[in-house]
Design an enzyme around this catalytic site. Structure first.
Site, PDB file in Angstrom:
ATOM      1  CG  HIS A 212      -4.074  30.688 -70.362  1.00  0.00           C
ATOM      2  ND1 HIS A 212      -4.624  29.429 -70.299  1.00  0.00           N
ATOM      3  CD2 HIS A 212      -3.432  30.752 -71.553  1.00  0.00           C
ATOM      4  CE1 HIS A 212      -4.312  28.761 -71.404  1.00  0.00           C
ATOM      5  NE2 HIS A 212      -3.598  29.543 -72.182  1.00  0.00           N
TER       6      HIS A 212
ATOM      7  CD  GLU B 244     -12.735  46.552 -72.764  1.00  0.00           C
ATOM      8  OE1 GLU B 244     -13.561  46.650 -71.840  1.00  0.00           O
ATOM      9  OE2 GLU B 244     -13.050  46.234 -73.929  1.00  0.00           O
TER      10      GLU B 244
ATOM     11  CG  HIS C  54     -11.116  43.935 -76.872  1.00  0.00           C
ATOM     12  ND1 HIS C  54     -11.914  44.627 -77.741  1.00  0.00           N
ATOM     13  CD2 HIS C  54     -11.875  43.737 -75.765  1.00  0.00           C
ATOM     14  CE1 HIS C  54     -13.093  44.837 -77.200  1.00  0.00           C
ATOM     15  NE2 HIS C  54     -13.098  44.310 -75.990  1.00  0.00           N
TER      16      HIS C  54
ATOM     17  NE  ARG D 153     -16.114  43.323 -64.773  1.00  0.00           N
ATOM     18  CZ  ARG D 153     -16.696  42.430 -65.555  1.00  0.00           C
ATOM     19  NH1 ARG D 153     -16.178  41.224 -65.665  1.00  0.00           N
ATOM     20  NH2 ARG D 153     -17.794  42.751 -66.217  1.00  0.00           N
TER      21      ARG D 153
ATOM     22  CD  GLU E 166       0.142  28.629 -72.772  1.00  0.00           C
ATOM     23  OE1 GLU E 166       0.590  27.492 -72.972  1.00  0.00           O
ATOM     24  OE2 GLU E 166      -0.966  29.018 -73.228  1.00  0.00           O
TER      25      GLU E 166
END
Length: 146
Positions: A80, A62, A5, A9, A123
């Site tokens: 990104h 996450e 993953h 934040r 993207e």
């Protein structure tokens, strides 16, 4: 080695889930509330990865929400996230209709960029061959950064 993953934040769970789930089409796979650590983790899968996300816990995003307020810089230093979409023009139009800024329009029929509410760049890449250039995308200017 296997990709699991990417953690980003977030500052507002509801606003972030609206962006990731409603607008980007992701599905919440699991959520962890940690009272002792004062954080919430929300794991999301892209529409084509839901089954793998549930059975293999990957590939996922996450979202980390820290209960105590913090200020996070730019987001651009993160880089990104990249996702393949079935129709780049339809996807960008749907996002624009929802009030999301297309920072880098798909002028080439292949690639576009948008940002999450927390300035994480996404993207968007056309699945398979690029589409023929089309308006309004071909002449649309960039907006901000990505």
């Amino acid at each position: 080695m296997r990709y699991l993953h990417t953690m980003v934040r977030v500052t507002d769970i509801d606003r972030s889930l609206e962006f990731y789930c409603q607008h980007m089409g992701m599905t919440e796979i699991r959520r962890v509330e940690n009272e002792g650590g004062r954080f919430t983790l929300i794991f999301l899968a892209a529409s084509d990865d839901v089954e793998a996300g549930r059975t293999q816990s990957a590939p996922l995003i996450e979202l980390t929400y820290n209960w105590d307020p913090e200020t996070y810089g730019g987001g651009r230093n993160f880089g990104h996230l990249a996702y393949e979409v079935d129709d780049i023009y339809e996807t960008c139009q749907r996002l624009m209709d929802a009030g999301i800024t297309i920072n880098r329009p798909p002028r080439d029929g292949r690639m576009a960029f948008v940002k999450s509410p927390d300035n994480i760049s996404f993207e968007l890449l056309q699945k398979g061959e690029r589409k023929a250039p089309a308006e309004p995308w071909a002449s649309m200017e960039n907006t901000g950064t990505w």
